[in-house]
Write a protein that holds these residues in place. Structure first.
Motif, PDB file in Angstrom:
ATOM      1  N   UNK A   1      -5.206  17.130 -15.224  1.00 52.57           N
ATOM      2  CA  UNK A   1      -4.063  17.539 -15.109  1.00 52.57           C
ATOM      3  C   UNK A   1      -3.631  17.639 -13.419  1.00 52.57           C
ATOM      4  N   UNK A   2      -4.288  17.870 -12.786  1.00 49.38           N
ATOM      5  CA  UNK A   2      -4.064  18.014 -11.536  1.00 49.38           C
ATOM      6  C   UNK A   2      -3.962  16.632 -10.769  1.00 49.38           C
ATOM      7  N   UNK A   3      -4.673  15.696 -11.507  1.00 49.32           N
ATOM      8  CA  UNK A   3      -4.484  14.357 -10.866  1.00 49.32           C
ATOM      9  C   UNK A   3      -3.432  13.672 -11.240  1.00 49.32           C
ATOM     10  N   UNK A   4      -2.908  14.146 -12.513  1.00 46.92           N
ATOM     11  CA  UNK A   4      -1.508  13.681 -12.931  1.00 46.92           C
ATOM     12  C   UNK A   4      -0.476  14.337 -12.034  1.00 46.92           C
ATOM     13  N   UNK A   5      -0.602  15.502 -11.752  1.00 45.60           N
ATOM     14  CA  UNK A   5       0.152  16.459 -10.879  1.00 45.60           C
ATOM     15  C   UNK A   5       0.557  15.657  -9.503  1.00 45.60           C
ATOM     16  N   UNK A   6      -0.640  15.270  -8.990  1.00 48.64           N
ATOM     17  CA  UNK A   6      -0.733  14.393  -7.788  1.00 48.64           C
ATOM     18  C   UNK A   6       0.369  13.092  -7.710  1.00 48.64           C
ATOM     19  N   UNK A   7      -0.159  12.519  -8.903  1.00 47.76           N
ATOM     20  CA  UNK A   7       0.621  10.981  -9.367  1.00 47.76           C
ATOM     21  C   UNK A   7       2.114  11.341  -9.216  1.00 47.76           C
ATOM     22  N   UNK A   8       2.638  12.595  -9.931  1.00 51.23           N
ATOM     23  CA  UNK A   8       4.055  12.890 -10.166  1.00 51.23           C
ATOM     24  C   UNK A   8       4.492  13.364  -8.548  1.00 51.23           C
TER      25      UNK A   8
ATOM     26  N   UNK B   1       0.858  -1.281  -0.165  1.00 52.77           N
ATOM     27  CA  UNK B   1      -0.056   0.117   0.029  1.00 52.77           C
ATOM     28  C   UNK B   1       1.000   1.276   0.050  1.00 52.77           C
ATOM     29  N   UNK B   2       0.592   1.981  -0.968  1.00 59.51           N
ATOM     30  CA  UNK B   2       1.248   3.406  -1.133  1.00 59.51           C
ATOM     31  C   UNK B   2       0.894   4.333   0.067  1.00 59.51           C
ATOM     32  N   UNK B   3       1.739   5.355   0.583  1.00 65.18           N
ATOM     33  CA  UNK B   3       1.323   6.285   1.328  1.00 65.18           C
ATOM     34  C   UNK B   3       0.217   7.088   0.685  1.00 65.18           C
ATOM     35  N   UNK B   4      -0.818   7.529   1.560  1.00 66.83           N
ATOM     36  CA  UNK B   4      -1.813   8.570   0.954  1.00 66.83           C
ATOM     37  C   UNK B   4      -1.311   9.919   1.547  1.00 66.83           C
ATOM     38  N   UNK B   5      -0.789  10.503   0.802  1.00 68.99           N
ATOM     39  CA  UNK B   5      -0.185  11.934   1.099  1.00 68.99           C
ATOM     40  C   UNK B   5      -1.489  13.020   1.158  1.00 68.99           C
ATOM     41  N   UNK B   6      -1.485  13.946   2.084  1.00 67.79           N
ATOM     42  CA  UNK B   6      -2.282  15.170   1.921  1.00 67.79           C
ATOM     43  C   UNK B   6      -2.129  15.980   0.571  1.00 67.79           C
ATOM     44  N   UNK B   7      -2.976  16.157  -0.088  1.00 64.41           N
ATOM     45  CA  UNK B   7      -3.099  16.714  -1.240  1.00 64.41           C
ATOM     46  C   UNK B   7      -2.189  17.836  -1.548  1.00 64.41           C
ATOM     47  N   UNK B   8      -1.966  18.956  -0.212  1.00 62.76           N
ATOM     48  CA  UNK B   8      -1.284  19.810  -0.327  1.00 62.76           C
ATOM     49  C   UNK B   8       0.292  19.386  -0.468  1.00 62.76           C
ATOM     50  N   UNK B   9       0.597  18.455  -0.141  1.00 67.90           N
ATOM     51  CA  UNK B   9       2.075  17.778  -0.206  1.00 67.90           C
ATOM     52  C   UNK B   9       2.484  17.292  -1.507  1.00 67.90           C
ATOM     53  N   UNK B  10       1.515  17.167  -2.381  1.00 67.49           N
ATOM     54  CA  UNK B  10       1.942  16.517  -3.643  1.00 67.49           C
ATOM     55  C   UNK B  10       1.543  17.284  -4.794  1.00 67.49           C
ATOM     56  N   UNK B  11       0.601  18.056  -4.790  1.00 66.64           N
ATOM     57  CA  UNK B  11       0.046  19.142  -6.002  1.00 66.64           C
ATOM     58  C   UNK B  11       0.626  20.458  -5.719  1.00 66.64           C
ATOM     59  N   UNK B  12       1.445  21.049  -6.136  1.00 63.66           N
ATOM     60  CA  UNK B  12       1.958  22.426  -5.944  1.00 63.66           C
ATOM     61  C   UNK B  12       0.975  23.546  -6.374  1.00 63.66           C
TER      62      UNK B  12
ATOM     63  N   UNK C   1       7.638  12.154  -3.639  1.00 60.91           N
ATOM     64  CA  UNK C   1       7.481  12.190  -2.231  1.00 60.91           C
ATOM     65  C   UNK C   1       8.075  10.798  -1.618  1.00 60.91           C
ATOM     66  N   UNK C   2       7.684   9.840  -2.305  1.00 61.16           N
ATOM     67  CA  UNK C   2       8.045   8.586  -2.079  1.00 61.16           C
ATOM     68  C   UNK C   2       9.569   8.260  -2.356  1.00 61.16           C
ATOM     69  N   UNK C   3      10.248   9.141  -3.139  1.00 57.84           N
ATOM     70  CA  UNK C   3      11.530   8.972  -3.646  1.00 57.84           C
ATOM     71  C   UNK C   3      12.428   9.994  -2.401  1.00 57.84           C
ATOM     72  N   UNK C   4      11.771  10.854  -1.758  1.00 53.38           N
ATOM     73  CA  UNK C   4      12.500  11.708  -0.794  1.00 53.38           C
ATOM     74  C   UNK C   4      12.767  13.101  -1.413  1.00 53.38           C
ATOM     75  N   UNK C   5      11.977  13.561  -2.468  1.00 51.67           N
ATOM     76  CA  UNK C   5      12.228  14.471  -3.086  1.00 51.67           C
ATOM     77  C   UNK C   5      11.001  15.691  -2.964  1.00 51.67           C
ATOM     78  N   UNK C   6      10.815  16.846  -3.056  1.00 48.70           N
ATOM     79  CA  UNK C   6       9.841  17.539  -3.336  1.00 48.70           C
ATOM     80  C   UNK C   6       9.294  17.599  -4.650  1.00 48.70           C
ATOM     81  N   UNK C   7       7.936  17.866  -4.725  1.00 52.66           N
ATOM     82  CA  UNK C   7       7.159  17.793  -6.063  1.00 52.66           C
ATOM     83  C   UNK C   7       7.835  18.823  -6.991  1.00 52.66           C
TER      84      UNK C   7
ATOM     85  N   UNK D   1      -6.244  12.830  -2.380  1.00 51.18           N
ATOM     86  CA  UNK D   1      -5.671  11.812  -2.816  1.00 51.18           C
ATOM     87  C   UNK D   1      -6.576  10.690  -2.453  1.00 51.18           C
ATOM     88  N   UNK D   2      -6.947   9.686  -3.278  1.00 52.35           N
ATOM     89  CA  UNK D   2      -7.579   8.627  -2.958  1.00 52.35           C
ATOM     90  C   UNK D   2      -6.596   7.429  -2.958  1.00 52.35           C
TER      91      UNK D   2
END
Length: 151
Positions: free
Chosen positions: A59-66, A1-12, A71-77, A23-24
């Protein structure tokens, strides 16, 4: 199971420019986000939000994926770019204010150069409301790319 981040942490996107709420799910090839169609906002009308805004939801869903991958690789979006869409089809003219929408994006292609293609769809009450193929670009160093682009 992948970490479900708060949307603010993954979408700029921030404030009224962030159109997705939560994020669902996500994995290496896909993402699902939800949003409540706003009664008030930059795209809101008495009828709701025009269906063409669905391209930005995708497009914002794709931004969330990226962002999740970063984040899972330890980088900022990073900043990415919507290049275009093919075959955007909507079965509705408006997304009704207050409706809960689910936006799904599945990676079809992602090159080493940052160019990608995603198959996307928007669901409301389990019904498919809109579909499209969305092209995106995430340069390795977005800020350097922006600074080198002629104004």
């Amino acid at each position: 199971m992948h970490n479900l981040y708060d949307i603010e942490r993954v979408v700029p996107h921030r404030d009224t420019l962030r159109l997705v709420d939560r994020l669902v799910a996500w994995d290496e090839d896909s993402v699902a986000v939800e949003l409540r169609v706003p009664h008030e906002g930059p795209f809101s009308h008495a009828e709701g939000v025009p269906a063409w805004v669905g391209v930005e939801y995708m497009a914002q869903a794709i931004a969330a994926w990226a962002g999740c991958r970063a984040r899972s690789a330890g980088r900022e979006p990073s900043i990415g770019f919507l290049l275009g869409t093919r075959r955007y089809e909507s079965r509705v003219t408006w997304f009704v204010a207050g409706a809960l929408l689910r936006v799904e994006a599945t990676r079809e292609l992602l090159g080493d150069n940052g160019l990608g293609m995603f198959r996307c769809r928007i669901l409301g009450d389990g019904d498919e409301l809109a579909t499209a193929n969305v092209s995106v670009f995430e340069p390795p160093d977005a800020m350097a790319y922006l600074e080198s682009t002629p104004q």
